[in-house]
Scaffold this motif. Structure first.
Motif, mmCIF file in Angstrom:
data_model
loop_
_atom_site.group_PDB
_atom_site.id
_atom_site.type_symbol
_atom_site.label_atom_id
_atom_site.label_comp_id
_atom_site.label_asym_id
_atom_site.label_seq_id
_atom_site.Cartn_x
_atom_site.Cartn_y
_atom_site.Cartn_z
ATOM 1 N N LEU A 125 45.827 -13.687 32.909
ATOM 2 C CA LEU A 125 46.801 -13.735 31.813
ATOM 3 C C LEU A 125 46.939 -15.156 31.269
ATOM 4 N N VAL A 126 47.066 -16.134 32.167
ATOM 5 C CA VAL A 126 47.223 -17.530 31.746
ATOM 6 C C VAL A 126 45.988 -18.003 30.988
ATOM 7 N N GLU A 127 44.802 -17.685 31.524
ATOM 8 C CA GLU A 127 43.558 -18.106 30.860
ATOM 9 C C GLU A 127 43.436 -17.467 29.484
ATOM 10 N N THR A 128 43.777 -16.197 29.377
ATOM 11 C CA THR A 128 43.713 -15.509 28.083
ATOM 12 C C THR A 128 44.689 -16.118 27.094
ATOM 13 N N PHE A 129 45.898 -16.424 27.559
ATOM 14 C CA PHE A 129 46.906 -17.024 26.691
ATOM 15 C C PHE A 129 46.393 -18.339 26.096
ATOM 16 N N PHE A 130 45.849 -19.202 26.939
ATOM 17 C CA PHE A 130 45.393 -20.498 26.452
ATOM 18 C C PHE A 130 44.093 -20.398 25.653
ATOM 19 N N LEU A 131 43.240 -19.426 25.973
ATOM 20 C CA LEU A 131 42.049 -19.201 25.144
ATOM 21 C C LEU A 131 42.455 -18.773 23.739
ATOM 22 N N ASN A 132 43.401 -17.849 23.657
ATOM 23 C CA ASN A 132 43.870 -17.394 22.348
ATOM 24 C C ASN A 132 44.528 -18.532 21.566
ATOM 25 N N LEU A 133 45.299 -19.351 22.257
ATOM 26 C CA LEU A 133 45.999 -20.448 21.599
ATOM 27 C C LEU A 133 45.025 -21.535 21.138
ATOM 28 N N SER A 188 35.444 -21.720 32.184
ATOM 29 C CA SER A 188 35.638 -23.084 31.693
ATOM 30 C C SER A 188 37.123 -23.371 31.475
ATOM 31 N N MET A 189 37.844 -22.414 30.907
ATOM 32 C CA MET A 189 39.281 -22.580 30.714
ATOM 33 C C MET A 189 39.995 -22.696 32.057
ATOM 34 N N ALA A 190 39.550 -21.917 33.051
ATOM 35 C CA ALA A 190 40.170 -21.984 34.381
ATOM 36 C C ALA A 190 40.032 -23.383 34.966
ATOM 37 N N ARG A 191 38.871 -24.010 34.775
ATOM 38 C CA ARG A 191 38.671 -25.374 35.268
ATOM 39 C C ARG A 191 39.555 -26.369 34.517
ATOM 40 N N ASN A 192 39.671 -26.188 33.207
ATOM 41 C CA ASN A 192 40.522 -27.080 32.415
ATOM 42 C C ASN A 192 41.993 -26.949 32.802
ATOM 43 N N LEU A 193 42.394 -25.727 33.123
ATOM 44 C CA LEU A 193 43.794 -25.501 33.494
ATOM 45 C C LEU A 193 44.163 -26.191 34.805
ATOM 46 N N LEU A 236 45.966 -29.199 34.018
ATOM 47 C CA LEU A 236 47.344 -28.944 33.603
ATOM 48 C C LEU A 236 48.219 -28.632 34.809
ATOM 49 N N TYR A 237 47.671 -27.891 35.767
ATOM 50 C CA TYR A 237 48.435 -27.569 36.968
ATOM 51 C C TYR A 237 48.771 -28.827 37.768
ATOM 52 N N GLY A 238 48.002 -29.870 37.575
ATOM 53 C CA GLY A 238 48.235 -31.102 38.316
ATOM 54 C C GLY A 238 49.293 -32.005 37.717
#
Length: 252
Positions: free
Chosen positions: A145-153, A213-218, A221-223
């Motif tokens: 869900l988080v990855e999809t949200f940020f991909l869409n954004l 790729s988005m998961a790695r970028n996130l 952000l988690y840090g």
């Protein structure tokens, strides 16, 4: 008969799925649910969780496993057959050429992942129609869900997540994601503790997609802070749950 003792991770999966079901009204008496089972931990835990929920909800619903082998390793789903028989779950298992086709020179206009996913989704819809299924359950989790949200954004400029329950074909089919409130770490632990016969993804593009790729970028952000990961997951899952709760559109 005494209830099977479940671990904390297993309880998180079962109870969180129950919360999603109750809050969104995604299931109803007599519904027939097709569960898309890829063989990975998410879809396998989804199937096991729904099997347990059958004995908890105050009405009857049916389950059917739908497995589409993408064609990279035609025999890797062999362990699924005895498990389904043991659990008493009906199934449709099919070997396709979607994976090799998507990675072939014939597919030049779209990414391999887009083409393969489109073919699988189309076939799943066809199977739901063939077997008279009212629901199609997909194993997406909170991180998805988080990855999809940020991909869409980031890629499309849309504030949009991943629905827990949405109608397709004028309400003829309900697509549901009962594990969307569950973090991946609990799904992995639950799969191990249930000793589910999962298998590795044989796709050559695994780990090299826009989503990975988005998961790695996130992770960056988690840090930002000690609680950033949990805050982002909790915030977006609560937001999605509110959006999919009955009457949410009128409330907005």
């Amino acid at each position: 008969m005494s209830r099977e003792k479940r671990s904390f991770a297993q309880e998180v999966c079962v109870k969180s799925a129950g919360k999603a079901m109750q809050k969104t009204g995604m299931l109803w008496p007599g519904c027939r649910v097709g569960v898309a089972v890829s063989g990975g931990v998410d879809s396998f835990v989804l199937l096991k969780t729904l099997k347990i929920r059958q004995g908890i909800v105050p009405f009857r619903f049916e389950l059917m496993a739908l497995h589409l082998n993408p064609g990279f390793a035609p025999q890797n789903h062999a362990a699924l057959l005895p498990w389904l028989a043991q659990e008493g779950i009906a199934a449709h298992l099919e070997v396709t050429d979607y994976g090799p086709q998507a990675h072939s020179e014939q597919n030049l206009r779209r990414s391999a992942c887009f083409r393969c996913a489109w073919l699988r989704r189309k076939r799943l819809f066809e199977l739901c129609a063939r077997y008279g299924l009212s629901h199609l359950a997909l194993g997406h989790n909170a991180e998805d869900l988080v990855e999809t949200f940020f991909l869409n954004l980031c890629r499309n400029g849309r504030v949009e997540g991943m629905s827990m329950s949405e109608p397709f074909f004028n309400g003829g089919l309900q697509v549901i994601r009962p594990l969307l409130l569950v973090e991946k770490k609990y799904i992995i632990k639950a799969a191990r503790q249930w000793e589910l016969p999962t298998w590795a993804n044989a796709c050559p593009s695994a780990g090299r997609t826009a989503r990975s790729s988005m998961a790695r970028n996130l992770e960056q952000l988690y840090g930002v802070s000690k609680d950033a990961r949990r805050s982002i997951l909790n915030g977006l899952t609560r937001w999605q749950l509110r959006k999919n709760s009955p009457g949410a559109e009128n409330a907005d």
